[in-house]
Design a protein around this motif. Structure first.
Motif, PDB file in Angstrom:
ATOM      1  N   LYS A 185      22.258  35.803  10.470  1.00 49.29           N
ATOM      2  CA  LYS A 185      22.308  35.817   9.163  1.00 49.29           C
ATOM      3  C   LYS A 185      23.656  36.204   8.533  1.00 49.29           C
ATOM      4  O   LYS A 185      24.486  35.525   7.751  1.00 49.29           O
ATOM      5  N   ILE A 186      24.535  36.797   9.691  1.00 46.89           N
ATOM      6  CA  ILE A 186      25.787  37.552   9.481  1.00 46.89           C
ATOM      7  C   ILE A 186      26.654  36.474   9.508  1.00 46.89           C
ATOM      8  O   ILE A 186      27.689  36.436   8.820  1.00 46.89           O
ATOM      9  N   GLN A 187      26.592  35.520  10.458  1.00 50.21           N
ATOM     10  CA  GLN A 187      27.438  34.497  10.635  1.00 50.21           C
ATOM     11  C   GLN A 187      27.603  33.376   9.390  1.00 50.21           C
ATOM     12  O   GLN A 187      28.502  32.580   9.249  1.00 50.21           O
ATOM     13  N   THR A 188      26.542  33.566   8.722  1.00 49.00           N
ATOM     14  CA  THR A 188      26.559  32.620   7.341  1.00 49.00           C
ATOM     15  C   THR A 188      27.145  33.361   6.092  1.00 49.00           C
ATOM     16  O   THR A 188      26.914  32.529   5.036  1.00 49.00           O
ATOM     17  N   LEU A 189      27.245  34.772   6.120  1.00 50.71           N
ATOM     18  CA  LEU A 189      27.613  35.369   5.046  1.00 50.71           C
ATOM     19  C   LEU A 189      29.257  34.893   4.513  1.00 50.71           C
ATOM     20  O   LEU A 189      29.808  34.671   5.543  1.00 50.71           O
ATOM     21  N   PRO A 190      29.443  35.005   3.493  1.00 48.54           N
ATOM     22  CA  PRO A 190      30.933  34.468   3.049  1.00 48.54           C
ATOM     23  C   PRO A 190      31.878  35.672   3.242  1.00 48.54           C
ATOM     24  O   PRO A 190      31.378  36.839   3.583  1.00 48.54           O
ATOM     25  N   ILE A 191      33.126  35.411   3.562  1.00 54.72           N
ATOM     26  CA  ILE A 191      34.051  36.134   3.763  1.00 54.72           C
ATOM     27  C   ILE A 191      34.078  37.566   2.811  1.00 54.72           C
ATOM     28  O   ILE A 191      34.376  38.600   3.111  1.00 54.72           O
ATOM     29  N   ALA A 199      32.792  47.606   8.234  1.00 53.31           N
ATOM     30  CA  ALA A 199      31.989  46.994   9.609  1.00 53.31           C
ATOM     31  C   ALA A 199      31.077  48.152  10.111  1.00 53.31           C
ATOM     32  O   ALA A 199      29.868  47.628  10.667  1.00 53.31           O
ATOM     33  N   GLY A 200      31.323  49.299  10.173  1.00 55.52           N
ATOM     34  CA  GLY A 200      30.301  50.208  10.509  1.00 55.52           C
ATOM     35  C   GLY A 200      29.089  50.198   9.981  1.00 55.52           C
ATOM     36  O   GLY A 200      27.871  50.481  10.460  1.00 55.52           O
ATOM     37  N   LYS A 201      28.847  50.053   8.572  1.00 57.01           N
ATOM     38  CA  LYS A 201      27.583  49.984   8.026  1.00 57.01           C
ATOM     39  C   LYS A 201      26.696  48.752   8.249  1.00 57.01           C
ATOM     40  O   LYS A 201      25.635  48.685   8.659  1.00 57.01           O
ATOM     41  N   ILE A 202      27.426  47.633   8.534  1.00 57.58           N
ATOM     42  CA  ILE A 202      26.931  46.501   9.103  1.00 57.58           C
ATOM     43  C   ILE A 202      26.135  46.582  10.564  1.00 57.58           C
ATOM     44  O   ILE A 202      25.108  46.421  10.712  1.00 57.58           O
ATOM     45  N   VAL A 203      27.089  47.193  11.430  1.00 58.34           N
ATOM     46  CA  VAL A 203      26.648  47.644  12.607  1.00 58.34           C
ATOM     47  C   VAL A 203      25.479  48.475  12.821  1.00 58.34           C
ATOM     48  O   VAL A 203      24.472  48.319  13.515  1.00 58.34           O
ATOM     49  N   ALA A 204      25.613  49.609  11.627  1.00 63.24           N
ATOM     50  CA  ALA A 204      24.470  50.497  11.663  1.00 63.24           C
ATOM     51  C   ALA A 204      23.096  49.751  11.318  1.00 63.24           C
ATOM     52  O   ALA A 204      21.913  50.250  11.665  1.00 63.24           O
ATOM     53  N   ARG A 205      23.228  48.973  10.317  1.00 60.91           N
ATOM     54  CA  ARG A 205      21.901  48.102   9.741  1.00 60.91           C
ATOM     55  C   ARG A 205      21.382  47.396  10.975  1.00 60.91           C
ATOM     56  O   ARG A 205      20.125  47.172  10.881  1.00 60.91           O
ATOM     57  N   ILE A 206      22.092  46.775  11.711  1.00 59.63           N
ATOM     58  CA  ILE A 206      21.690  45.993  12.972  1.00 59.63           C
ATOM     59  C   ILE A 206      21.089  46.846  14.073  1.00 59.63           C
ATOM     60  O   ILE A 206      19.958  46.565  14.725  1.00 59.63           O
TER      61      ILE A 206
END
Length: 332
Positions: A185-191, A199-206
């Motif tokens: 899903k992350i790879q399909t999100l817009p820039i 980036a840290g929040k995204i890493v924490a969610r995963i």
């Protein structure tokens, strides 16, 4: 989350089945111990009758006696006797003595007071060897119950291991699929999404948030089913032993549910704040490590340290507030 659980329902149901059997063994063990003590150890007291069969009978003064489990049954009139414990001594009385009567020994005779009358009976004090003769018929049953008691503990440990293995397997598979789908899903999100989200929040969610799913299945689900079955077994045992006492303790259940609702109300907001601060800490660490050269070039170390301490202190305060919200219950 439930969609992933349905995909692995066979493994999950196997874990819950193993857990139910393990808890059932844990609940059954005290019943086995109770039956062993009441029926075969302390149960040597009571009524005995003469018998011609030697198997399973106690030998005393030239006669064989068998234990009477049903005092109201047949064969109680002829050759009946009572084995009593008064103080630390055991006495053999060649007559039927009411169990609820008040008893004492005077000058080698048993004095019984019941329903306003007093009667005396001949009573013979038993030696340790003679008492072993009455216990000897119970030895096979005692050995069988002891074996069953330890077998239940062995089965409980075996099924608890199976339950833990299947829950871990289910949780690991669910986390694997969730992380794969999250990364896709992350790879399909817009820039623009990455411009507004550290980036840290995204890493924490995963990583961290999906890891919490493991705790849900391995700990929370296990404890919930374990507690439900154990509580059901306890109340079933209480109703079997004393219905009035069990009915009184049913009033505790609404109090427990109210306590759970209150805990959820106070602790959930702190838990959300804790997860948010944890994501912010991860985001700041990620950005600080990636931009360490720029931070050092512009002498921003002290400012970064203060910002990190501020986030860390806020995380610490929320943790403490969650613990203080209802001290008797653990945080999640």
């Amino acid at each position: 989350m439930f969609r992933y659980a349905l995909q692995l329902k066979k493994t999950l149901l196997s874990a819950l089945l193993f857990l139910a059997i393990a808890v059932g063994c844990d609940v059954a063990a005290p019943f086995v111990a109770k039956t062993l003590i009441d029926r075969h150890i302390l149960g040597v007291d009571g009524y005995w009758v003469k018998t011609d069969e030697r198997k399973g009978a106690a030998f005393f003064e030239g006669d064989y006696y068998r234990k009477v489990r049903d005092p109201e049954g047949k064969g109680m009139e002829e050759g009946a006797a009572t084995l009593l414990q008064i103080g630390k001594s055991f006495y053999f009385v060649p007559d039927l003595i009411p169990p609820e009567a008040k008893k004492q020994v005077k000058d080698g005779r048993l004095v019984v007071q019941a329903e306003g009358t007093e009667k005396t009976y001949p009573a013979e004090k038993l030696t340790a060897k003679e008492m072993m003769g009455f216990y000897r018929p119970e030895f096979p049953a005692i050995a069988l119950f002891i074996l069953g008691y330890f077998a239940l503990f062995a089965l409980s440990g075996l099924f608890h291991f199976g339950e833990y293995y299947f829950l871990q397997k289910t949780a690991n598979r669910i986390i694997q699929r969730m992380r794969n789908e999250a990364f896709e899903k992350i790879q399909t999100l817009p820039i623009s999404y990455f411009d507004s989200s550290p980036a840290g929040k995204i890493v924490a969610r995963i990583t961290n948030d999906t890891e919490a799913i493991r705790t849900l299945y391995v700990t929370v689900l296990s404890n919930f089913v374990n507690g439900f079955i154990t509580l059901s077994g306890i109340y079933a045992a209480m109703f079997f032993l004393d219905k009035k006492l069990a009915a009184m303790f049913l009033a505790v259940i609404p109090v427990v549910f109210l306590w759970m609702i209150l805990y959820r109300k106070f602790a959930s907001r702190y838990n959300r704040a804790i997860r948010s601060k944890n994501s912010e800490i991860n985001a700041m660490l990620n950005e600080s490590i990636q931009g360490m050269a720029i931070i050092q070039a512009f002498n921003r170390e002290k400012r970064q340290e203060e910002e990190f301490e501020k986030l860390n202190d806020a995380h610490f305060r929320y943790r403490n507030n969650c613990c203080r919200s209802i001290p008797c219950l653990p945080t999640t």
